[in-house]
Design a protein around this motif. Structure first.
Motif, PDB file in Angstrom:
ATOM      1  N   ASP A 163       4.183   0.920  -3.057  1.00 44.76           N
ATOM      2  CA  ASP A 163       3.941   0.734  -1.319  1.00 44.76           C
ATOM      3  C   ASP A 163       3.266   1.382  -1.639  1.00 44.76           C
ATOM      4  OD1 ASP A 163       6.576  -1.344  -0.129  1.00 44.76           O
ATOM      5  OD2 ASP A 163       7.014   0.645  -1.755  1.00 44.76           O
ATOM      6  N   LEU A 164       3.109   2.952  -1.617  1.00 40.79           N
ATOM      7  CA  LEU A 164       2.045   3.313  -1.063  1.00 40.79           C
ATOM      8  C   LEU A 164       1.828   3.999  -2.486  1.00 40.79           C
ATOM      9  CD1 LEU A 164       4.087   5.038   2.042  1.00 40.79           C
ATOM     10  CD2 LEU A 164       1.411   3.953   1.784  1.00 40.79           C
ATOM     11  N   VAL A 165       0.271   5.043  -2.778  1.00 40.86           N
ATOM     12  CA  VAL A 165       0.029   5.247  -4.120  1.00 40.86           C
ATOM     13  C   VAL A 165      -0.736   6.315  -3.434  1.00 40.86           C
ATOM     14  CG1 VAL A 165      -0.903   5.299  -6.388  1.00 40.86           C
ATOM     15  CG2 VAL A 165       0.592   3.290  -5.322  1.00 40.86           C
ATOM     16  N   THR A 166      -0.872   8.086  -4.270  1.00 43.66           N
ATOM     17  CA  THR A 166      -0.888   8.958  -3.712  1.00 43.66           C
ATOM     18  C   THR A 166      -2.415   8.957  -4.671  1.00 43.66           C
ATOM     19  OG1 THR A 166      -1.917  11.279  -3.579  1.00 43.66           O
ATOM     20  CG2 THR A 166       0.230  10.716  -5.128  1.00 43.66           C
ATOM     21  N   SER A 167      -3.319   9.016  -4.809  1.00 34.72           N
ATOM     22  CA  SER A 167      -4.785   9.473  -5.794  1.00 34.72           C
ATOM     23  C   SER A 167      -4.483  10.172  -6.792  1.00 34.72           C
ATOM     24  CB  SER A 167      -5.963   8.884  -5.031  1.00 34.72           C
ATOM     25  OG  SER A 167      -6.387   9.877  -4.114  1.00 34.72           O
ATOM     26  N   CYS A 168      -4.432  11.393  -6.440  1.00 32.62           N
ATOM     27  CA  CYS A 168      -4.416  13.037  -6.751  1.00 32.62           C
ATOM     28  C   CYS A 168      -5.799  13.288  -7.366  1.00 32.62           C
ATOM     29  CB  CYS A 168      -3.390  13.580  -8.262  1.00 32.62           C
ATOM     30  SG  CYS A 168      -1.201  12.407  -7.604  1.00 32.62           S
ATOM     31  N   ALA A 169      -5.939  12.681  -8.667  1.00 33.27           N
ATOM     32  CA  ALA A 169      -7.804  13.101  -9.024  1.00 33.27           C
ATOM     33  C   ALA A 169      -7.814  12.256  -9.950  1.00 33.27           C
ATOM     34  CB  ALA A 169      -7.454  14.567 -10.125  1.00 33.27           C
ATOM     35  N   SER A 170      -7.039  11.076  -9.874  1.00 38.32           N
ATOM     36  CA  SER A 170      -7.314  10.216 -10.953  1.00 38.32           C
ATOM     37  C   SER A 170      -8.093   8.882 -10.807  1.00 38.32           C
ATOM     38  CB  SER A 170      -5.546   8.999 -10.724  1.00 38.32           C
ATOM     39  OG  SER A 170      -5.391   7.766 -11.353  1.00 38.32           O
ATOM     40  N   LYS A 171      -9.238   8.362 -11.409  1.00 35.08           N
ATOM     41  CA  LYS A 171     -10.095   7.485 -11.408  1.00 35.08           C
ATOM     42  C   LYS A 171      -9.515   6.016 -11.435  1.00 35.08           C
ATOM     43  CE  LYS A 171     -14.385   6.818 -13.743  1.00 35.08           C
ATOM     44  NZ  LYS A 171     -14.596   5.210 -14.200  1.00 35.08           N
ATOM     45  N   THR A 172      -8.567   5.886 -12.329  1.00 38.96           N
ATOM     46  CA  THR A 172      -8.058   3.853 -12.374  1.00 38.96           C
ATOM     47  C   THR A 172      -6.830   4.125 -11.292  1.00 38.96           C
ATOM     48  OG1 THR A 172      -6.124   5.655 -13.581  1.00 38.96           O
ATOM     49  CG2 THR A 172      -7.576   5.085 -14.733  1.00 38.96           C
ATOM     50  N   ILE A 173      -6.399   5.158 -10.889  1.00 40.64           N
ATOM     51  CA  ILE A 173      -5.876   4.143  -9.485  1.00 40.64           C
ATOM     52  C   ILE A 173      -6.828   4.689  -8.186  1.00 40.64           C
ATOM     53  CG2 ILE A 173      -4.434   5.144  -7.710  1.00 40.64           C
ATOM     54  CD1 ILE A 173      -2.374   4.544  -9.606  1.00 40.64           C
ATOM     55  N   ARG A 174      -7.801   5.447  -8.465  1.00 40.05           N
ATOM     56  CA  ARG A 174      -8.665   4.892  -7.233  1.00 40.05           C
ATOM     57  C   ARG A 174      -9.517   3.109  -6.994  1.00 40.05           C
ATOM     58  NH1 ARG A 174      -8.582  10.051  -7.403  1.00 40.05           N
ATOM     59  NH2 ARG A 174      -9.369  11.303  -5.646  1.00 40.05           N
ATOM     60  N   GLU A 175      -9.228   2.922  -8.235  1.00 41.41           N
ATOM     61  CA  GLU A 175     -10.478   1.756  -9.188  1.00 41.41           C
ATOM     62  C   GLU A 175      -9.177   0.284  -9.026  1.00 41.41           C
ATOM     63  OE1 GLU A 175     -11.248   2.848 -13.243  1.00 41.41           O
ATOM     64  OE2 GLU A 175     -13.509   3.267 -12.483  1.00 41.41           O
ATOM     65  N   ALA A 176      -7.918   0.452  -9.143  1.00 49.85           N
ATOM     66  CA  ALA A 176      -6.693  -0.004  -9.437  1.00 49.85           C
ATOM     67  C   ALA A 176      -6.429  -0.636  -7.508  1.00 49.85           C
ATOM     68  CB  ALA A 176      -5.388   0.441 -10.480  1.00 49.85           C
ATOM     69  N   ALA A 177      -6.123   0.729  -6.837  1.00 55.40           N
ATOM     70  CA  ALA A 177      -5.199   0.670  -5.658  1.00 55.40           C
ATOM     71  C   ALA A 177      -6.799   0.009  -4.335  1.00 55.40           C
ATOM     72  CB  ALA A 177      -4.992   1.944  -5.209  1.00 55.40           C
ATOM     73  N   PHE A 183       6.608   5.002  -3.284  1.00 56.32           N
ATOM     74  CA  PHE A 183       6.125   5.878  -3.317  1.00 56.32           C
ATOM     75  C   PHE A 183       5.363   5.829  -4.940  1.00 56.32           C
ATOM     76  CE2 PHE A 183       4.144   8.321  -0.099  1.00 56.32           C
ATOM     77  CZ  PHE A 183       2.622   8.563   0.301  1.00 56.32           C
ATOM     78  N   GLY A 184       4.371   5.772  -5.345  1.00 55.16           N
ATOM     79  CA  GLY A 184       3.828   6.139  -6.360  1.00 55.16           C
ATOM     80  C   GLY A 184       2.675   7.763  -6.358  1.00 55.16           C
ATOM     81  N   VAL A 185       3.081   8.527  -7.255  1.00 55.67           N
ATOM     82  CA  VAL A 185       2.865  10.420  -7.012  1.00 55.67           C
ATOM     83  C   VAL A 185       2.305  10.484  -8.380  1.00 55.67           C
ATOM     84  CG1 VAL A 185       4.608  10.669  -5.421  1.00 55.67           C
ATOM     85  CG2 VAL A 185       5.638  11.276  -7.520  1.00 55.67           C
TER      86      VAL A 185
END
Length: 286
Positions: free
Chosen positions: A217-231, A197-199
């Motif tokens: 397997d799971l990733v939360t996005s917090c305030a991350s622009k790059t996670i929203r784009e990658a995930a 679980f990416g946090v």
């Protein structure tokens, strides 16, 4: 077991570096975001992200459940957000989808928890824990409650060693929270069946985000622009819109779908292109 420094470093609310010594907030760094819709809904809300409001929020956590003190309460049954990381892990333990969760806890370091209330008590109220010091009282509380502590002496935070400890204790369906892509990749290589679980992902570079997403397997996005784009484009399921959690694998999807199946809350399901983001996002996304 004398520990020379009573000090904890956490990163909270937009990766703001906070230092707590002897139960007092002694340093609050610069936040990387200005506005977080989730922070406005905290038990102790943060209407605007300033050093003062962040300090007040952390002081409230110290008073409310003893965060970063020997009085740290480690059990909780309240859900703070429907599909938060600790809520999903707590539910996973309750539903038997996982039998141990490897988390980081102030006052204890890396811990292996087996009870839903401890997954929520440890994880639900903790931001990114960077370093901590051991409190025998907190460690005893965890161990007496059926948990295992990796390093009683120094309260080291090492999620890979935590997964190894859980495996050694005979757990087979292990979940772990991970903040760094290299840790996630190493755990995936050595313990391939672990639910990762990416946090705590605010501020990851594009490359770090892509690596963390690929290994989790799971990733939360917090305030991350790059996670929203990658995930987003690769996710099988997205839970929530403001701070979405993305399931990247069937195993991650199963946990979210099962929680949805067992909840009595109303849920909207619709096929759509992901990420699906409303206008209520943290600002700016970094």
């Amino acid at each position: 077991m004398a520990h020379d420094r009573d000090e904890h470093i956490i990163e909270a609310i937009g990766r703001c570096r906070i230092v707590i010594r002897n139960g007092k907030v002694v340093e609050v760094g610069e936040a990387r975001i200005m506005d977080c819709p989730l922070a406005k809904r905290f038990a102790y809300p943060i209407p605007d992200i300033s050093a003062d409001s962040v300090k007040s929020n952390i002081e409230h956590r110290i008073r409310a459940f003893g965060m970063c003190t020997p009085d740290r309460d480690v059990l909780d049954n309240r859900e703070f957000v429907g599909f938060g990381a600790s809520e999903l892990l707590s539910f996973g333990l309750h539903a038997g989808l996982i039998d141990a969760a490897v988390l980081a806890c102030d006052g204890a370091g890396t811990v292996v928890v087996t009870r839903p209330a401890m997954a929520q008590g440890v994880g639900g109220r903790m931001s990114g824990l960077f370093s901590t010091c051991p409190y025998p009282q907190v460690i005893d509380r965890i161990e007496n409650g059926g948990g295992h502590v990796l390093d009683r002496e120094h309260a080291m935070i090492d999620q890979l060693a935590g997964v190894a400890l859980a495996a050694k204790k005979g757990f087979r369906k292990i979940a772990v929270t991970v903040a760094r892509p290299e840790t996630a990749e190493t755990i995936r290589r050595i313990h391939p069946d672990t639910l990762i679980f990416g946090v705590h992902v605010t501020g990851l570079t594009k490359e770090e985000a892509e690596r963390l997403v690929s290994a989790s397997d799971l990733v939360t996005s917090c305030a991350s622009k790059t996670i929203r784009e990658a995930a987003g484009p690769k996710a099988l399921v997205q839970a929530g819109i403001t701070i979405p959690i993305f399931a990247m694998t069937k195993k991650g999807k199963e946990l979210i779908i099962e929680k949805m199946r067992q909840t009595s809350e109303q849920v909207l399901i619709k096929p759509t292109k992901l990420p699906s983001l409303g206008d209520q996002q943290p600002k700016p996304l970094v």
